[in-house]
Motif scaffolding. Structure first.
Motif, PDB file in Angstrom:
ATOM      1  N   ARG A   1       0.823  -1.212   0.000  1.00 42.89           N
ATOM      2  CA  ARG A   1       0.000   0.000   0.000  1.00 42.89           C
ATOM      3  C   ARG A   1       0.853   1.257   0.000  1.00 42.89           C
ATOM      4  NH1 ARG A   1      -2.622   0.387   5.324  1.00 42.89           N
ATOM      5  NH2 ARG A   1      -0.745   1.571   5.824  1.00 42.89           N
ATOM      6  N   GLU A   2       1.839   1.308   0.890  1.00 39.74           N
ATOM      7  CA  GLU A   2       2.632   2.529   1.031  1.00 39.74           C
ATOM      8  C   GLU A   2       3.600   2.724  -0.144  1.00 39.74           C
ATOM      9  OE1 GLU A   2       1.969   4.724   3.249  1.00 39.74           O
ATOM     10  OE2 GLU A   2       0.451   3.446   4.187  1.00 39.74           O
ATOM     11  N   VAL A   3       4.213   1.651  -0.620  1.00 42.11           N
ATOM     12  CA  VAL A   3       5.173   1.776  -1.710  1.00 42.11           C
ATOM     13  C   VAL A   3       4.464   2.023  -3.034  1.00 42.11           C
ATOM     14  CG1 VAL A   3       7.016   0.593  -2.970  1.00 42.11           C
ATOM     15  CG2 VAL A   3       6.872   0.387  -0.481  1.00 42.11           C
ATOM     16  N   ALA A   4       3.250   1.488  -3.198  1.00 41.68           N
ATOM     17  CA  ALA A   4       2.485   1.788  -4.413  1.00 41.68           C
ATOM     18  C   ALA A   4       2.176   3.276  -4.508  1.00 41.68           C
ATOM     19  CB  ALA A   4       1.185   0.976  -4.424  1.00 41.68           C
ATOM     20  N   ARG A   5       1.990   3.910  -3.376  1.00 43.68           N
ATOM     21  CA  ARG A   5       1.730   5.355  -3.369  1.00 43.68           C
ATOM     22  C   ARG A   5       3.005   6.162  -3.589  1.00 43.68           C
ATOM     23  NH1 ARG A   5      -1.959   5.258   2.160  1.00 43.68           N
ATOM     24  NH2 ARG A   5      -3.884   4.418   1.231  1.00 43.68           N
ATOM     25  N   ASP A   6       4.120   5.666  -3.036  1.00 43.31           N
ATOM     26  CA  ASP A   6       5.379   6.405  -3.124  1.00 43.31           C
ATOM     27  C   ASP A   6       6.518   5.385  -3.163  1.00 43.31           C
ATOM     28  OD1 ASP A   6       7.594   7.995  -2.903  1.00 43.31           O
ATOM     29  OD2 ASP A   6       7.020   8.949  -1.009  1.00 43.31           O
ATOM     30  N   HIS A   7       7.094   5.181  -4.345  1.00 42.69           N
ATOM     31  CA  HIS A   7       8.115   4.158  -4.511  1.00 42.69           C
ATOM     32  C   HIS A   7       9.356   4.407  -3.652  1.00 42.69           C
ATOM     33  CE1 HIS A   7       6.526   2.660  -8.683  1.00 42.69           C
ATOM     34  NE2 HIS A   7       5.721   2.392  -7.682  1.00 42.69           N
ATOM     35  N   THR A   8       9.585   5.634  -3.256  1.00 39.19           N
ATOM     36  CA  THR A   8      10.765   5.920  -2.444  1.00 39.19           C
ATOM     37  C   THR A   8      10.654   5.326  -1.039  1.00 39.19           C
ATOM     38  OG1 THR A   8       9.861   8.036  -1.642  1.00 39.19           O
ATOM     39  CG2 THR A   8      11.134   8.072  -3.699  1.00 39.19           C
ATOM     40  N   ARG A   9       9.450   4.904  -0.629  1.00 37.89           N
ATOM     41  CA  ARG A   9       9.272   4.367   0.713  1.00 37.89           C
ATOM     42  C   ARG A   9       9.670   2.894   0.813  1.00 37.89           C
ATOM     43  NH1 ARG A   9       4.280   6.408   4.077  1.00 37.89           N
ATOM     44  NH2 ARG A   9       5.925   6.231   5.644  1.00 37.89           N
ATOM     45  N   LEU A  10      10.075   2.288  -0.306  1.00 35.10           N
ATOM     46  CA  LEU A  10      10.525   0.899  -0.251  1.00 35.10           C
ATOM     47  C   LEU A  10      11.714   0.762   0.691  1.00 35.10           C
ATOM     48  CD1 LEU A  10      10.297  -2.007  -1.301  1.00 35.10           C
ATOM     49  CD2 LEU A  10      11.801  -1.361  -3.184  1.00 35.10           C
ATOM     50  N   GLU A  11      12.625   1.719   0.665  1.00 31.97           N
ATOM     51  CA  GLU A  11      13.795   1.681   1.549  1.00 31.97           C
ATOM     52  C   GLU A  11      13.375   1.663   3.012  1.00 31.97           C
ATOM     53  OE1 GLU A  11      17.623   4.536   2.644  1.00 31.97           O
ATOM     54  OE2 GLU A  11      16.730   4.606   0.634  1.00 31.97           O
ATOM     55  N   GLU A  12      12.324   2.408   3.342  1.00 31.52           N
ATOM     56  CA  GLU A  12      11.864   2.493   4.729  1.00 31.52           C
ATOM     57  C   GLU A  12      11.177   1.214   5.173  1.00 31.52           C
ATOM     58  OE1 GLU A  12       8.350   4.893   7.185  1.00 31.52           O
ATOM     59  OE2 GLU A  12       9.005   5.608   5.214  1.00 31.52           O
TER      60      GLU A  12
END
Length: 507
Positions: A86-97
């Protein structure tokens, strides 16, 4: 810019914007469906060979260990992957987090509970051989849980074809090696050890493919971050537990009130019901990124994707539900034999759930994706309580038929409640667009199959041909923009396969 209305009441611009996304959803659902079917065949084959080669006693230990490990490591599979998608689909940069935190969360909530439970069980008298089998299975389960984290990244980037590659490769390679080992004289410990190595290798392969084709998030050890992901996933995890109670409590209550033979008949019918669930899981995997990224006011809206997912699932599952109701007796006879004839009535009573479960499941995905997760847990919990109370009335009076009826009634309540509560997110429900083609096709198929319902051979092929003839004709005339998605689907599948082939040659 001017717009024109389509037959469904959606503007031409909106329909054009939605078609590419709809075809991507179909492609991703297809890849996940292939992965699930392929992996389940391999898993079933391994179970059969273990049972035949090692005998009932060893297979009993294996079955106990599977149940024990599934129970004590349940918190490791608590919705962390859904949060990541859900979160990475919205913002790919959050994959690292999220990537390392989700990995660590799954490890922390799988291995320590497993070791504690093993210690207690060993003190209580569990043999060292069984304890070793449980330990190896537990580590293997942890590997299976952890591979779902790169799978979640593939979902977020809508590259589900990599899930199929990893999952099918792992299950078939592991199964093949384990079967060969069985016939070379390796015992249960060896087979479970092979599974353990295979699952950990799958987690490594999934991560490697993510690094190569998606992104390279750095790994870090952050217990606070892992706890944060777990807290975010908590409502989803509670929903999973409540859903498991809802779908399993009837079997347990039937065993309390009725003889084991009745439980066996009901289990036979229920197992056939469960085999249809992979359609829903495949579509859920495909739509979660879009449901997470879009909003009720975006273009296309989250409601557009939700309703197209419902339409796809109804087109697949409604004719199966009708077929299961009309042909329950010959289906049961073919799969289990004449001795299970009582299961046919139970299957007919369970048949509505085949089409109702997709509605509730996709609706739950909509809540998860839009951040309204507690409502799903509340609905599942309340209906689970209703199911227990209803079974207290139905099972003593009507045995397995009461349990089957109670399951279908409860699924009506879940699906209805979630659809009503989702109204603000999904917008106006286009019932004609979602249901009419599937209903007309299913009714026509039922009319063809009913006179021949004592035999599967003529009735099933005629029913399938009739269903698709009516469905496709209606869709072509009433909703040509939906029908055109099939052409885009074929083009995208060809492009994906060509890309995968090129990547393989380059490697």
């Amino acid at each position: 810019m001017s717009t024109t209305a389509t037959p469904s009441g959606v503007t031409q611009d909106a329909a054009s914007a939605t078609r590419p996304r709809a075809s991507r959803i179909l492609v991703n659902a297809g890849f996940r469906g292939v992965a699930d079917v392929g992996s389940k065949i391999a898993t079933a084959a391994l179970y059969i060979f273990v049972a035949r080669k090692l005998g009932s006693e060893q297979f009993g230990i294996y079955s106990f260990a599977l149940a024990f490990v599934g129970l004590v490591t349940a918190l490791g599979f608590f919705g962390q992957d859904i949060v990541l998608t859900r979160e990475v689909a919205r913002d790919h940069t959050r994959l690292e987090e999220y990537y390392s935190n989700a990995m660590l969360s799954r490890a922390l909530f799988s291995l320590p509970p497993l070791l504690v439970a093993l210690g207690v069980a060993s003190i209580a008298g569990m043999s060292s051989n069984t304890a070793l089998i449980v330990l190896l299975l537990g580590v293997g389960f942890t590997g299976d849980y952890m591979v779902q984290v790169p799978f979640a990244a593939f979902q977020a980037y809508e590259r589900v074809e990599f899930v199929a590659v990893v999952l099918i490769a792992q299950r078939w390679v592991t199964t093949t090696i384990a079967i060969v080992a069985l016939y070379m004289g390796v015992g249960l410990v060896g087979v479970v050890g092979i599974y353990c190595v295979g699952s950990l290798s799958a987690a490594a392969l999934g991560t490697a493919m993510m690094y190569r084709h998606i992104a390279r998030p750095p790994l870090h050890f952050d217990v606070r971050g892992a706890m944060r992901v777990t807290r975010e996933a908590l409502p989803i995890g509670i929903s999973f537990v409540a859903l498991a109670v809802l779908f399993r409590v009837d079997m347990s209550m039937l065993a309390i009130f009725k003889p084991a033979t009745e439980v066996g008949y009901y289990g036979a019918a229920y197992k056939l019901l469960e085999t249809t669930a992979f359609f829903t899981w495949a579509v859920n995997v495909a739509v979660l990124p879009s449901l997470s990224r879009l909003t009720p006011t975006s273009r296309p809206s989250v409601g557009d994707v939700y309703q197209r997912a419902l339409k796809l699932l109804m087109a697949i599952t409604l004719p199966i539900a009708v077929g299961a109701a009309v042909l329950a007796e010959p289906i049961i006879t073919l799969v289990y034999g004449q001795d299970y004839s009582r299961a046919a009535t139970a299957l007919a009573l369970l048949a509505p759930t085949v089409a109702l479960f997709p509605i509730s499941s996709v609706s739950a995905q909509l809540f998860y994706a839009q951040g309204r997760r507690p409502l799903v847990a509340i609905v599942y919990g309340l209906v689970g309580l209703e199911n227990i109370l209803l079974n207290l009335i139905l099972i003593p009076r009507w045995s397995l038929f009461g349990a089957a009826l109670g399951t279908s009634i409860s699924e009506v309540l879940v699906a209805g409640a979630l659809m009503v509560l989702a109204g603000q997110m999904r917008g106006r429900l286009h019932v004609r667009r979602i249901l009419t083609g599937a209903v007309l096709g299913s009714a026509a198929a039922a009319a063809v199959m009913l006179p021949l319902n004592d035999s599967l051979l003529p009735s099933v092929p005629l029913g399938i041909v009739t269903y698709f003839a009516v469905l496709l004709t209606y869709e072509r005339l009433a909703f040509p923009q939906d029908f055109s998605v099939l052409h885009e689907l074929i083009g995208q599948v060809r492009a994906r396969l060509a890309g995968a082939t090129a990547s393989g040659e380059a490697a």
